[in-house]
Design a protein around this motif. Structure first.
Motif, PDB file in Angstrom:
ATOM      1  N   THR A  61       0.725  -1.241  -0.046  1.00 27.63           N
ATOM      2  CA  THR A  61       0.082   0.155   0.151  1.00 27.63           C
ATOM      3  C   THR A  61       0.844   1.188  -0.064  1.00 27.63           C
ATOM      4  OG1 THR A  61      -0.109   0.046   2.423  1.00 27.63           O
ATOM      5  CG2 THR A  61      -1.714  -1.221   1.436  1.00 27.63           C
ATOM      6  N   LYS A  62       0.422   2.329   0.024  1.00 22.51           N
ATOM      7  CA  LYS A  62       1.043   3.515  -0.124  1.00 22.51           C
ATOM      8  C   LYS A  62       1.656   3.927   1.176  1.00 22.51           C
ATOM      9  CE  LYS A  62      -2.400   6.821   1.368  1.00 22.51           C
ATOM     10  NZ  LYS A  62      -3.476   6.009   2.047  1.00 22.51           N
ATOM     11  N   ASP A  63       1.451   3.195   2.450  1.00 25.74           N
ATOM     12  CA  ASP A  63       2.170   3.081   3.550  1.00 25.74           C
ATOM     13  C   ASP A  63       3.283   2.136   3.476  1.00 25.74           C
ATOM     14  OD1 ASP A  63       0.732   4.993   4.890  1.00 25.74           O
ATOM     15  OD2 ASP A  63      -0.855   3.483   5.156  1.00 25.74           O
ATOM     16  N   LYS A  64       4.387   2.440   3.760  1.00 22.48           N
ATOM     17  CA  LYS A  64       5.739   1.689   3.573  1.00 22.48           C
ATOM     18  C   LYS A  64       5.701   0.441   4.518  1.00 22.48           C
ATOM     19  CE  LYS A  64      10.814   1.907   3.422  1.00 22.48           C
ATOM     20  NZ  LYS A  64      11.112   1.187   4.202  1.00 22.48           N
ATOM     21  N   GLY A  65       5.757  -0.809   4.279  1.00 20.57           N
ATOM     22  CA  GLY A  65       5.690  -1.851   5.024  1.00 20.57           C
ATOM     23  C   GLY A  65       4.414  -2.214   5.241  1.00 20.57           C
ATOM     24  N   VAL A  66       3.165  -1.759   4.777  1.00 15.00           N
ATOM     25  CA  VAL A  66       1.954  -2.246   4.758  1.00 15.00           C
ATOM     26  C   VAL A  66       1.567  -2.995   3.705  1.00 15.00           C
ATOM     27  CG1 VAL A  66      -0.275  -1.817   5.535  1.00 15.00           C
ATOM     28  CG2 VAL A  66       1.629  -0.477   6.547  1.00 15.00           C
ATOM     29  N   TYR A  67       0.954  -4.325   3.478  1.00 12.37           N
ATOM     30  CA  TYR A  67       0.495  -4.899   2.593  1.00 12.37           C
ATOM     31  C   TYR A  67      -0.892  -5.243   2.513  1.00 12.37           C
ATOM     32  CZ  TYR A  67       5.546  -5.757   2.077  1.00 12.37           C
ATOM     33  OH  TYR A  67       6.835  -5.582   2.026  1.00 12.37           O
ATOM     34  N   SER A  68      -1.752  -4.829   1.407  1.00 10.74           N
ATOM     35  CA  SER A  68      -2.788  -5.434   1.442  1.00 10.74           C
ATOM     36  C   SER A  68      -2.900  -6.884   0.831  1.00 10.74           C
ATOM     37  CB  SER A  68      -4.019  -4.340   0.571  1.00 10.74           C
ATOM     38  OG  SER A  68      -3.717  -4.355  -0.767  1.00 10.74           O
ATOM     39  N   VAL A  69      -3.663  -7.561   1.577  1.00 13.12           N
ATOM     40  CA  VAL A  69      -3.757  -9.040   0.924  1.00 13.12           C
ATOM     41  C   VAL A  69      -5.145  -9.293   0.518  1.00 13.12           C
ATOM     42  CG1 VAL A  69      -3.468 -11.355   1.946  1.00 13.12           C
ATOM     43  CG2 VAL A  69      -2.111  -9.362   3.110  1.00 13.12           C
ATOM     44  N   LYS A  70      -5.112 -10.003  -0.550  1.00 12.83           N
ATOM     45  CA  LYS A  70      -6.551 -10.209  -1.304  1.00 12.83           C
ATOM     46  C   LYS A  70      -6.573 -11.634  -1.401  1.00 12.83           C
ATOM     47  CE  LYS A  70      -6.224  -5.995  -3.870  1.00 12.83           C
ATOM     48  NZ  LYS A  70      -5.078  -5.335  -4.334  1.00 12.83           N
ATOM     49  N   ASP A  71      -7.858 -12.062  -1.659  1.00  6.77           N
ATOM     50  CA  ASP A  71      -8.090 -13.601  -1.747  1.00  6.77           C
ATOM     51  C   ASP A  71      -8.200 -13.726  -3.231  1.00  6.77           C
ATOM     52  OD1 ASP A  71     -10.480 -12.823  -2.553  1.00  6.77           O
ATOM     53  OD2 ASP A  71     -11.615 -13.564  -0.944  1.00  6.77           O
ATOM     54  N   SER A  72      -8.550 -15.086  -3.804  1.00 10.01           N
ATOM     55  CA  SER A  72      -8.448 -15.072  -5.181  1.00 10.01           C
ATOM     56  C   SER A  72      -9.579 -14.252  -5.780  1.00 10.01           C
ATOM     57  CB  SER A  72      -8.872 -16.866  -5.437  1.00 10.01           C
ATOM     58  OG  SER A  72      -9.797 -17.236  -4.633  1.00 10.01           O
ATOM     59  N   THR A  73     -10.619 -14.154  -5.238  1.00 13.72           N
ATOM     60  CA  THR A  73     -11.567 -13.052  -5.955  1.00 13.72           C
ATOM     61  C   THR A  73     -11.194 -11.646  -6.082  1.00 13.72           C
ATOM     62  OG1 THR A  73     -12.939 -12.577  -3.963  1.00 13.72           O
ATOM     63  CG2 THR A  73     -13.461 -14.699  -5.235  1.00 13.72           C
TER      64      THR A  73
END
Lengths: 191, 200
Positions: free
Chosen positions: A68-80
């Motif tokens: 994401t735009k914040d460093k060190g933060v990831y958005s996690v998505k499922d298969s959909t």
């Protein structure tokens, strides 16, 4: 005459000492460049793999993740493609050095999904036990409506408590503080 | 001659049990047998490589600056070992943490450079360093095994103590390192004396 001059310089003790020291320094530097070039790509892959693995452990249903735009933060998505949560890197001082954690929260940042230790230099056998599953699984499902707390030598009574490692209270407290700090930070930025 | 150089590091001049050198890693990392083994192997690599290099350049080294030169050479190999572990044995490298870079200040290595490699030929220096390295590894594995068995009930990660065995937490604490080391040095001396009596 020129040769004589050179020989004179080279016979000088100070010059010989400086020459020897410079030579050994330059050669060591050259060797280290090769070692660095050989190992750095591998080390980077190791670190990246580790982050991936940590995210997948915390979010078993994860299909992809993106920074994401914040460093060190990831958005996690499922298969959909639906966002199922956020993974974030949190770091701070432990007992002996830096502790780097990867933690996951659900999409509303109301429940902690789990934590993984990426880096630590805690005492082997004591503080280093923060690397064990038995310590880390205590964090799964903690409510984030309240700051996380730790208790010593007893089972946690409140839902937001964890039990500190015997003999390693400082390391346990460090993990809790690092998490609380980062969670409060992302609660503000992600909302 | 060469065999003698090698064997003395294993027993009569064992770096840990007899010379009591390199105590920082000996005490600090031996909470588990596998850490003792990896630290021992990393140290062996550094002591062998630096002894060979130092021995082969020994006639070119000005006596006044030999210590800084040896230290630079040792530090180079330590950095190499550290990066190699990080690249290929990431988990072990993480567990050993700062103790791999700290091999630089292990007095066992500078001790071999100063006492042996800077005075002897390459071949003898190689076997001397190898013996010391293997002796050091052997000592660390024994120490790590004793502490892991009593402190965690396992050896190399395999559980060997019975169900319900209470781990002796003190054994993985620094105090356990001193207790175990002291007892092992004692045992070593008793065996050594018995052997000497028999042979004389």
């Amino acid at each position: 005459m020129g040769n004589n001059f050179l020989a004179k310089i080279f016979n000088n003790e100070i010059v010989r000492i400086i020459f020897a020291l410079v030579l050994v320094g330059v050669l060591s530097g050259a060797v280290l460049v090769f070692i660095y070039n050989y190992s750095m790509p591998k080390i980077k892959v190791n670190i990246q793999k580790e982050t991936e693995k940590a995210i997948n452990t915390i979010f078993p249903g994860a299909a992809s993740n993106s920074p994401t735009k914040d460093k060190g933060v990831y958005s996690v998505k499922d298969s959909t493609g639906k966002v199922i949560g956020y993974a974030f890197i949190a770091e701070g001082n432990g007992y002996q050095g830096l502790i780097k954690l990867l933690a996951g929260a659900d999409a509303k940042i109301s429940i902690l999904k789990g934590i993984e230790v990426l880096e630590s230099s805690e005492t082997p056998g004591l503080g280093a036990e923060i690397n064990t599953e038995s310590f880390q699984k205590q964090f799964v499902g903690l409510p984030l409506t309240h700051d996380i707390e730790y208790v010593k030598n007893q089972k946690p009574e409140k839902p937001y408590q964890i039990e500190a490692i015997t003999g390693a209270t400082i390391s346990s407290r460090a993990v809790v503080n690092i998490l609380n700090g980062k969670i409060n930070e992302i609660k503000k930025t992600l909302k | 001659m060469v065999i003698k150089d090698f064997v003395k590091g294993l027993w009569h001049e064992n770096p840990v049990f007899i010379q009591v050198l390199g105590m920082c890693p000996t005490l600090a990392v031996t909470t588990k047998a596998v850490f003792g083994l990896s630290m021992g192997l990393a140290t062996t690599f550094v002591v062998v490589c630096s002894s060979v290099v130092i021995s082969s350049i020994r006639k070119l080294v000005p006596a006044q600056v030999r210590i800084p030169m040896f230290t630079v050479i040792i530090a180079t190999f330590v950095t190499a070992a550290d990066y190699f572990l990080k690249a290929n044995f990431f988990e072990i490298s993480k567990a050993l943490g700062p103790y791999v870079p700290l091999i630089v200040v292990n007095c066992l290595i500078l001790g071999r450079a100063e006492a042996f490699a800077s005075k002897q030929g390459v071949g003898r220096s190689f076997f001397d360093a190898l013996g010391m390295g293997v002796g050091f590894t052997f000592a660390l594995v024994i120490l790590g095994s004793v502490r892991e068995i009593l402190g965690a009930g396992t050896i190399f990660g395999y559980r060997i103590m019975w169900q319900g065995f209470t781990n002796w937490i003190v054994m993985v604490l620094p105090a356990g390192a001193f207790i175990t080391l002291g007892l092992l040095v004692g045992v070593f001396n008793v065996i050594d004396k018995a052997v000497q009596k028999k042979s004389s």
